[in-house]
Design a protein around this motif. Structure first.
Motif, short mmCIF file in Angstrom:
data_model
loop_
_atom_site.label_atom_id
_atom_site.label_comp_id
_atom_site.label_asym_id
_atom_site.label_seq_id
_atom_site.Cartn_x
_atom_site.Cartn_y
_atom_site.Cartn_z
N MET A 1 11.37 9.42 17.63
CA MET A 1 12.15 9.81 18.82
C MET A 1 11.97 11.28 19.18
O MET A 1 11.92 11.62 20.36
N ALA A 2 11.85 12.16 18.20
CA ALA A 2 11.68 13.58 18.49
C ALA A 2 10.38 13.84 19.24
O ALA A 2 10.35 14.57 20.24
N ILE B 1 10.50 5.04 23.98
CA ILE B 1 11.90 5.28 23.65
C ILE B 1 12.71 3.99 23.81
O ILE B 1 13.55 3.66 22.97
N ALA B 2 12.44 3.25 24.88
CA ALA B 2 13.18 2.02 25.12
C ALA B 2 12.92 0.97 24.05
O ALA B 2 13.79 0.13 23.78
N ASN B 3 11.75 1.00 23.43
CA ASN B 3 11.40 -0.01 22.43
C ASN B 3 11.44 0.51 21.00
O ASN B 3 10.92 -0.13 20.09
N ARG C 1 2.44 9.04 34.49
CA ARG C 1 2.05 7.96 33.57
C ARG C 1 2.41 8.31 32.14
O ARG C 1 2.83 7.46 31.36
N ARG C 2 2.24 9.57 31.78
CA ARG C 2 2.60 10.04 30.44
C ARG C 2 4.11 9.89 30.20
O ARG C 2 4.54 9.45 29.15
N LEU C 3 4.90 10.24 31.21
CA LEU C 3 6.35 10.10 31.11
C LEU C 3 6.75 8.63 31.02
O LEU C 3 7.64 8.27 30.25
N ALA C 4 6.08 7.76 31.77
CA ALA C 4 6.37 6.33 31.71
C ALA C 4 6.08 5.77 30.32
O ALA C 4 6.85 4.94 29.81
N SER C 5 5.01 6.22 29.69
CA SER C 5 4.69 5.77 28.34
C SER C 5 5.74 6.23 27.34
O SER C 5 6.16 5.46 26.47
#
Length: 109
Positions: A72-73, A28-30, A19-23
């Motif tokens: 981003m970093a 990043i996508a937005n 879930r953390r990775l999905a967030s």
């Protein structure tokens, strides 16, 4: 604490890191979306028998209409640490599964 409890804790850890990775991926996508407010993921421990849970909430930091508040970093760092956390929990689960196999082979003999 039993072997199944240890494996359940590892599963909850893998779910939390996923879930953390999905967030982080969503952030990043937005990152270039005007007015986007990043998602914060909080991981907290559960009482006995243990494990962790996650809460995903929009960030409270200021977002300007023409930009987002995504760094981003820090998002890449979150993604990398989530992947490492998932791997660690997967290794714990695999160890528990191996121990379970040993116990079953002892029981059969």
């Amino acid at each position: 604490m039993g072997l199944s409890a240890v494996m359940n804790i590892a599963v909850s850890g893998m779910q939390a890191q996923a879930r953390r990775l999905a967030s982080a991926a969503h952030n990043i996508a937005n990152a270039d979306t005007s007015g986007y407010s990043r998602l914060d993921t909080q991981v907290s421990s559960l009482p006995n028998p243990g494990g962790v849970t996650t809460t995903v909430t929009p960030s409270t930091s200021v977002t300007f209409p023409d930009s987002s508040n995504v760094d981003m970093a820090s998002e890449m760092l979150d993604a990398l640490t989530a992947a490492q956390g998932f791997s660690a929990n997967a290794a714990a689960f695999e160890t528990g599964a191996d121990m379970w196999d040993v116990l079953m082979s002892i029981k059969r003999d």
